[in-house]
Design an enzyme around this catalytic site. Sequence first.
Site, PDB file in Angstrom:
ATOM      1  CG  ASP A 112     110.572 -56.572 -18.079  1.00 25.58           C
ATOM      2  OD1 ASP A 112     110.955 -57.166 -17.053  1.00 25.58           O
ATOM      3  OD2 ASP A 112     109.440 -56.740 -18.562  1.00 25.58           O
ATOM      4  CG  ASP A 314     109.698 -57.633 -11.880  1.00 23.62           C
ATOM      5  OD1 ASP A 314     110.305 -57.814 -12.957  1.00 23.62           O
ATOM      6  OD2 ASP A 314     108.522 -57.229 -11.832  1.00 23.62           O
TER       7      ASP A 314
END
Length: 434
Positions: A112, A314
Amino acid sequence: MALAIATFLFITLLSTKSSAFDSCASTNEDLSVIPVYGKCSPFNTPKPSSWENTVINMASKDPQRLSYLSSLVAQKPNSAPIASGQQVFNIGNYVVRAKIGTPGQLMFMVLDTSSDTGWVPCSGCTGCTSTMFAPNTSSTYGSTECSAPQCTQVRRQSCPAGAPGACFFNQSYGGASSFYATLSRDVLRLGTDVIPNYSFGCINAISGSSIPPQGLLGLGRGSMSLLSQSASLYSGVFSYCLPSFKSYYFSGSLKLGPLGQPKNIKFTPLLKNPHRPSLYYVNLTGISVGRVLVPIAPELLAFDTNTGAGTIIDSGTVITRFVQPAYNATRDEFRKQVKGPFSSLGAFDTCFASTNEAVAPAITLHFTGMDLVLPMENTLIHSSASPVACLAMAAAPTYVNSVLNVIANLQQQNLRILFDTANSRLGIARELCN
């Protein structure tokens, strides 16, 4: 005798080839990046009946991810209870092998780029359902005291200032899900690398269903991220190459540190927002569809530290999302250049007969100092049930603080994305990650 030697060499060669072509094996140089629905996934995820349905299902949960990203404002530590909630949304489309403790305990942690503090479920965790780290079997495990500086850097830490004892904290993840954890430290092993005294959350309880089952490896830009904790080892540099969701049998790779990174690569500056220190902002200056520069008001793409507006890269969002006026303008130009009629499929509102794909224009993302022409496989998604292709992008949902444009992982697949925080730049190069 000669026949025996030949037979031995033949068997050895077969064994070597089998090992060399084991797509689930992690090498010393690269860490495998594994799609959660892939063959190498440790989770009980059956092979999808069709990859486009898998993407549609994951993309339908993107709005909650965007809501979470919009909430990542730097906060002063405070005490908060674990929020209840059962909202399910897509987190962790890719996982990476890591070992924690001595001896090392294998965990498949979600990669992440928009989170900092890493965490894993620990023995005795209430609500955890997967493999758990056992601190009592690690000779190098230790909890972090409330007086330690790291305790002030975790979100919503529950230690009164200067109080003795272990540092406990609550953290939300994905809107409605939360966990309660002990801030801990232990050895983290990634491939052949060893990071001593790695600070992470040892989860004691979870609420909700969006917490990654074997934990999370935070690759954000904040002080508690892996990059910050391993600055002397990796010099603030890492890259990944994400395989296509269609590549059920293959893994991508994570490269940590400046060595082995691509030489032929284009860069754009990374922008830093002190109010959202975890996020990787880039300056998206425009979007072209074919040869047409889409007319988008500059303020829709502008970087603003106060509102959080701008564009981020992202790893956890599935399909690229633009603020609604910017997306509508891009979509409308795309439709002009492709013969309709158009229909919708899941999150995709611009689907058309795949026989018209030959006239589908390339989409170019213009960044400061770099243009990224998206390959058609990163632009369109195809249905196996019918001869339909869809533009694989969408508008940011209007019911969240939709000021963020997000370049998501479907548009990053089969590209090497390099994050160089030391020099505040992001690089992109072509690479077949599959």
